[in-house]
Structures are given as structure tokens and as C-alpha cells.
Design a protein around this motif. Structure first.
Motif, short mmCIF file in Angstrom:
data_model
loop_
_atom_site.label_atom_id
_atom_site.label_comp_id
_atom_site.label_asym_id
_atom_site.label_seq_id
_atom_site.Cartn_x
_atom_site.Cartn_y
_atom_site.Cartn_z
N GLY A 471 78.61 -52.53 -29.94
CA GLY A 471 77.59 -53.31 -30.62
C GLY A 471 76.11 -52.73 -30.21
O GLY A 471 75.29 -53.65 -30.44
N SER A 472 76.27 -51.89 -29.31
CA SER A 472 74.91 -51.25 -28.85
C SER A 472 74.78 -49.78 -29.19
O SER A 472 75.57 -48.84 -28.78
N PRO A 473 74.06 -49.51 -30.09
CA PRO A 473 73.89 -48.26 -30.92
C PRO A 473 73.43 -47.05 -29.99
O PRO A 473 72.08 -46.32 -30.34
N LEU A 474 73.90 -46.56 -28.89
CA LEU A 474 73.23 -45.92 -27.97
C LEU A 474 73.17 -44.50 -28.25
O LEU A 474 74.04 -43.70 -29.05
N LYS A 475 72.01 -43.80 -28.19
CA LYS A 475 71.90 -42.38 -28.41
C LYS A 475 72.04 -41.53 -27.11
O LYS A 475 72.42 -40.28 -27.08
N SER A 476 71.71 -42.22 -25.93
CA SER A 476 71.77 -41.48 -24.88
C SER A 476 72.39 -42.46 -23.51
O SER A 476 72.00 -43.54 -23.42
N LEU A 477 73.42 -41.91 -22.93
CA LEU A 477 74.03 -42.56 -21.93
C LEU A 477 74.14 -41.99 -20.79
O LEU A 477 74.84 -40.54 -20.81
N ASP A 478 73.89 -42.11 -19.58
CA ASP A 478 73.80 -41.38 -18.18
C ASP A 478 74.57 -42.44 -17.47
O ASP A 478 74.21 -43.36 -16.97
N LEU A 479 75.74 -41.78 -16.92
CA LEU A 479 76.82 -42.57 -15.93
C LEU A 479 76.75 -41.40 -14.93
O LEU A 479 77.74 -41.44 -14.18
N SER A 480 76.00 -40.60 -14.44
CA SER A 480 76.21 -39.68 -13.46
C SER A 480 75.71 -40.07 -12.21
O SER A 480 75.55 -41.41 -11.76
N LEU A 481 76.35 -39.27 -11.04
CA LEU A 481 76.23 -39.82 -9.36
C LEU A 481 76.86 -41.10 -9.23
O LEU A 481 76.28 -42.02 -8.51
#
Length: 668
Positions: A471-481
């Protein structure tokens, strides 16, 4: 015998004559050699001296910079309007130096060695509007107590970087009735006297940046009713009291030692639009005019400990036009809501790098126009937004706060939020659905319909549950570190058509359970610095353009998968992996021959059993992966097979030859 003597003498005479002719020949030869040299010298002396490089003339503008000139060339066309003599070796400025060009409109003498100017030189230049004398040695000229002017028509004058100190400017500014723009940057001025600009009443813009100004006499700028821009940055000013320049629009006091800024108590309307007080020593918020048009205020990098929120209504400053407010790098402990009551147009609020512990907006009438709030690097313990508040907020930066607990739906109350930066906190992600078991204080990132950019790197995340971002139209997702991060197979469910950038670097991931091939819009993925032993599977429908596989445990890259990526792949990082040269031969040849760019090609190596050191992938060839004698391997195999067949045939025959024959008997 006697009869032969005369002939003998004739012979000797002839020899004598021949010897005399030999002694004359060297002189003639030397003359013949010197003659061309003499002719060359005469011709050279007749030639005019070597000409210096010519100026570039475009219409009526002459550009003569960087030509090692000591004066203007005499062959310039008459009527030149622009003359650029910058970066030459002009020392004395006279009529002869300028080749008697009196009709100039623009004269650039920047970066020369001028230390003398002929008195009255500019009297006849009635059309001269722009004069640049910066980066010369005019301090020497000022010692002669001779005035530069009158500069009857000059509107723009640059005297920067001339070693001028207090009092010297009088010789240049007197009798400059048309002057509007003045630059005195980079000199050694320590004081602005009351009469410094008395000869230039029409000044609109003054630059005094990078001097040593300690004092500004009262009324120094009062005569300049048209002054709109004043740059006093990089000086040694300690306080501003009774600020009363009502017509000024831009004031730069950054990089001084200002401890106090007070405006004059007045109901006059001030035109100031931009005030820069950054990098000073103020411990209290500046006292600004009550009636103002201020749009930009920068008080960053001071020593502010509080803001003015206790003033009475009569004393309160109104910031109804303020759009940009920067209070970063101070010592603020809190930001009470009352501080924002009069900020009806604010769009950008930067309070990063302070000591703020709580931030809340409960009144829906506050900060209705704000688009960006930067609360990074504070000490936030709580963050609260009321319903229908911050309706225009698009970007919220909360990096480096160590936040551990928040209201799970805090970001759902932001109807326009597009960018959330939550790096370097301690947040956990809530599960989606009814039957969930979430850690206390977790935050939900699902059902935020405007959210496009989410940075959750370095949050000590333990898990990313299924449908975490649905339900959140993410274009960029950073799950690093987030070392040890456990991702559900359906963690990215709902992002199939929106996600373009995915960062999973430095998570110690050994395998990916997610089906990344379902993310049809994914173009950039960073899987570097993990423990991956296999590459995720992709198909021909993939849109991957950039793939980072650096610093993993990859021995073999599945060729079919990489082949599926080839149509869209543009950039591939693959260095610092223990790749096998011969097990990836097809892949390495594809990389060598395709248009895919490998930026880390110098560190991209593979392991070969016959080499003690890793081999750069650019140097791998098919022959390197054949066994010793491998060029004849196929032939040898055939020969061995034939020998084996022949041996078997011979054995069979031998066996039959040794078999005893049966006795045959016939009876009659």
C-alpha cells in the motif's frame, strides 16, 4: 743535361703558380660561406620586430587577456566599447597605456600590477560604465594621496584584493555620483567610517567580504537610501545594534563574531528579504524588525540555546513571509509550538544537529505550508503529529537520532509525505494484518499512499515481515547496514510495479528467499558486502540496469541468469569475490565482449588453480581453462578408445584360437 734545365724551371714555376692558387681558394670559400649569412642578417634587420599575439576583436569588443601586455595595443579599431586587459603586466595606467580610447563603456584591468594611475585619466571617459581594477596594487597609489576620480559615469567599480586599508577608499569613491555597485572584497579595511560612501550616494550593492572590519560607525549607510544588498561576511564584527536599514533587502553577516543582533525599536516597515547570520557566536535568537518581509533566515552554526517564545504580543516579531529557516548546528533543547505561530509561509525548517528531545505538532493550523523538516542528529525520544497537521510535508529527515519507539501509525498522519529518512535509528517494522505479534514501539510503513523514498539503513533491523510496505508505492528502499537481517519471502510484496532502487548492502545475507524477478520495475540493486553464494534468479522480463555484487562469496555466477539480464544490464560491480575462472568462462567472455560496464574491473578477479595469484577477469582466455596438453585432449581420447577396441578384438581372437576342437568321427 744542360739543355733540360729551362724545362725543369718551367715545371717548378707551374708548381709555384698552382701552390699560390691553392692559398687563395680558402679565402674565397670562407667568403662564399659568409655571404648567405650576411644576406640573412641584413634581411632580418630589415624585417619588423616579432609581433605579440593579437587581441580578439568581436564587433566593438576587444579581448586582450593573458597576452603579457604592458599597455593596450595601438592597432585596435577606433570606437572600441569593451577593452579586456585582464591578467597582463600593466603597471602604469595612463592615456598612452589605454591608447587614448576615451569612448570605452567597459574596461577590465583585473589581475595586473597597477600601482600608478594618471590623475584625471577617467575625466574624458564620459561613457565608462564598468571599471574592474581588482587584484592590483592600488594601495601603493593610495599612498600618494591622489584621488582616482572623478568617475562621472561609472556605475560598477571593483577594487577587490588591492591591499587597501581604512581611509584609502576615500581616494577612489569621492566624486562617483553614478556608482551603484561597489566591490571592496579581500582588502584590509578595519573600519567603515560615517563618510566612507558620502561621494557615492546612489550605491545599491556593496561587497565588503573578507576584510578585517571591527567597527561600523553610526550612520555609515544612512545616506544610501537606495542600498539593497550589503555583504559583510568574513569580518570581525561583534555586534549589530539598532539595525535601521529599512530599504535593505539582502544582508550577509556570516562568518563574523556577532554575539548580538538587535533591530531598532520601530514600527517602520523593513524590506529585508534575506538575512544570513550563520557561523557567529550568538547565544540568543536575533531581535528582528516587528514589521518585515523576511523570507530567508540563516542562524546556523551559532550558540543558540533557546528561541524567543516568551515575548509579549507587542514585542513579538512576525514572520508571516518567512519561507526558509535554518537553525542547524546550535544547542537548542526544545522547539515549542508557540514559536511557529507567526510562520504562515514556512516551507523549509532545518534544526538538525541540536539537542532537541521532543518534537510535536498538535495544532493543525501550524506549519501548514512546510514541505521539508530536517531533525537529523538530535536526541529525539518522541515524535508526535496530530491529525490533519503538516498537510504539505513532503520530506522528513530524522537521521541519527537513535529513535527506538514511535507511535506505529505516526507516518500515516502525514498526507503528503514522499521521503522518509530514518537512517541510524533503532526502529523495528510492524507486521501487516490482524494476527500479528509486533515488538513494542514498532513502526508501520504500509498504507502510506504517497511514500516513495524510504531509508531504514543502519537501524539494527532484525526482520522485515511479509507485506511490510504494502500500500506504499515505494520507488527507493534502503535496508542496508542491518547485519543479520531476516527478510520474509513476501517482504517486498506490493512493490512489484513501483520499486526502482533496492539497497541491501552490508547485511551479512547468505541467501535471498525473495523472488526479485517479480519486481518488474527494479532497475538498480545493491547486494554488495554480504555473504551470498548464489545470484538471485531473473528472467528476460527483467529491467535491471545496475547490479552490485561486490564483496560476496560468489564462486559461480549462473550463466543463464546473467544472460537473461544482458539486454537491460548496463553496469555490473563484481569485484572482491572468489570467482572461479574456468567455471565462469562463458560469463567472463560475455562481460569482455558485451557493452556492460564494470567500473571495478581492476579489482574484479577470479581464481585459477595453476596461478598462485588471482587473475583479472579481462585476462582470462579459453585456452587457460584447458588441461595440460589439452589442445590434443580430444585426439588423445579417440586414440585411447581405438586402442581399447583393438585390444578387445585381439583378446577375443586369441581366446577362440586356444579353444580345443571337437573330434569328428564317421561311421560307414
Amino acid at each position: 743535361m744542360a739543355g733540360q734545365q729551362p724545362e725543369h724551371r718551367r715545371v717548378e714555376g707551374s708548381l709555384a703558380e698552382s701552390s699560390s692558387s691553392v692559398t687563395i681558394d680558402p679565402v674565397m670559400a670562407a667568403f662564399q660561406l659568409l655571404l648567405p649569412l650576411l644576406v640573412t642578417c641584413v634581411a632580418a634587420s630589415a624585417r619588423p620586430p616579432r609581433r605579440l599575439p593579437a587581441c580578439q576583436v568581436v564587433q566593438m569588443d576587444a579581448f586582450c587577456s593573458d597576452l603579457s601586455l604592458r599597455s593596450a595595443p595601438v592597432d585596435l579599431p577606433r570606437g572600441v566599447q569593451t577593452l579586456d586587459l585582464s591578467r597582463n603586466h600593466v603597471q602604469n595606467l595612463t592615456r598612452e597605456t589605454l591608447a587614448f580610447h576615451t569612448g570605452l563603456r567597459r574596461l577590465n584591468l583585473r589581475s595586473n600590477e597597477i600601482h600608478f594611475i594618471q590623475p584625471g585619466l577617467f575625466v574624458d571617459m564620459a561613457a565608462l560604465k564598468v571599471l574592474d581594477l581588482s587584484r592590483n596594487r592600488l594601495n601603493v597609489f593610495a599612498l600618494s594621496n591622489v584621488r582616482l576620480g572623478p568617475l562621472t559615469a561609472v556605475e560598477t567599480l571593483d577594487l577587490s584584493s588591492n591591499g587597501l586599508y581604512t581611509g584609502m577608499t576615500d581616494y577612489f569613491l569621492a566624486h562617483s555620483p553614478s556608482l551603484e555597485v561597489l566591490a571592496l572584497n579581500g582588502n584590509s579595511i578595519t573600519k567603515i567610517a560615517q563618510n566612507t560612501f558620502s561621494g557615492s550616494p546612489r550605491l545599491k550593492k556593496i561587497g565588503l567580504r573578507n576584510n578585517v572590519i571591527l567597527e561600523i560607525e553610526s550612520g555609515a549607510f544612512d545616506s544610501l537610501s537606495g542600498l539593497t544588498e550589503l555583504d559583510l561576511s568574513k569580518n570581525s564584527i561583534t555586534c549589530i545594534t539598532d539595525f535601521n536599514l529599512c530599504n535593505l533587502k539582502v544582508l550577509n553577516l556570516s562568518k563574523n563574531s556577532v554575539e548580538l543582533f538587535h533591530s531598532a525599536t520601530s514600527t517602520d516597515y523593513y524590506c529585508l528579504l534575506s538575512l544570513d547570520l550563520s557561523e557567529n557566536k550568538m547565544s540568543t535568537f536575533p531581535l528582528l524588525p516587528r514589521n518585515n518581509r523576511l523570507e530567508r533566515l540563516d542562524v546556523s552554526r551559532n550558540q543558540l540555546q533557546s528561541v524567543n517564545d516568551t515575548a509579549t504580543p507587542d514585542e513579538k516579531t512576525f514572520f508571516s513571509h518567512l519561507r526558509y529557516l535554518d537553525m542547524s548546528y546550535n544547542q537548542l533543547q526544545s522547539l515549542p509550538e508557540s514559536f511557529f505561530h507567526c510562520m504562515r509561509s514556512l516551507e523549509v525548517l532545518n534544526v538538525s544537529n541540536n539537542c532537541i528531545g521532543e518534537f510535536s505538532v498538535a495544532d493543525e493550523g501550524l506549519l501548514r505550508t512546510v514541505k521539508v523538516i530536517n531533525l537529523g542528529y538530535n536526541s529525539l525520544r518522541s515524535l508526535t503529529f496530530g491529525e490533519n497537521t503538516l498537510r504539505s510535508l513532503e520530506k522528513l529527515l530524522l537521521r541519527g537520532n537513535g529513535l527506538a519507539t514511535l507511535d506505529s501509525g505516526v507516518f500515516r498522519r502525514l498526507p503528503s509525505i514522499e521521503h522518509l529518512q530514518l537512517r541510524q535509528n533503532n526502529l523495528q517494522i510492524c507486521s501487516w494484518g490482524r494476527n500479528r505479534q509486533d515488538a513494542p514501539g514498532c513502526v508501520s510503513f504500509s498504507s502510506v499512499p504517497t511514500l516513495q523514498i524510504l531509508d531504514l539503513s543502519d537501524n539494527q533491523l532484525r526482520t522485515v515481515p511479509a507485506d511490510a510496505f504494502a500500500g506504499s508505492p515505494l520507488k527507493s528502499l534502503d535496508l542496508s547496514l542491518n547485519p543479520g537481517l531476516d527478510m520474509d519471502r513476501d517482504s517486498l510484496s506490493g512493490l512489484e510495479r513501483s520499486l526502482v532502487h533496492l539497497l541491501l548492502r552490508e547485511n551479512n545475507i547468505s541467501s535471498l528467499s525473495m523472488d526479485l524477478s517479480s519486481l518488474t520495475s527494479l532497475k538498480h540493486i545493491d547486494l554488495s558486502t554480504n555473504q551470498l553464494t548464489t545470484v538471485p534468479a531473473w528472467n528476460r522480463d527483467s529491467s535491471i540496469e545496475s547490479l552490485n555484487l561486490q564483496n560476496n562469496h560468489l564462486v559461480t555466477l549462473e550463466y543463464s541468469t546473467m544472460l537473461a539480464l544482458e539486454p537491460s544490464l548496463k553496469t555490473l560491480y563484481m569485484g572482491s569475490n572468489p570467482l572461479s575462472c574456468c567455471s565462469n568462462l562463458d560469463l567472463l567472455q560475455m562481460v569482455q565482449n558485451s557493452a556492460v560496464v564494470v567500473p571495478d574491473i581492476e579489482t574484479a578477479t577470479c581464481v585459477h588453480q595453476e596461478y598462485s595469484e588471482p587473475v583479472n577477469i579481462e585476462q582470462v582466455t579459453q585456452d587457460m581453462c584447458l588441461r595440460p596438453g589439452g589442445r590434443y585432449y580430444a585426439v588423445a581420447a579417440v586414440v585411447v578408445a581405438l586402442v581399447t577396441v583393438v585390444a578387445l578384438v585381439l583378446l577375443v581372437r586369441c581366446f577362440r584360437a586356444r579353444k580345443p576342437e571337437h573330434n569328428r568321427s564317421f561311421r560307414a
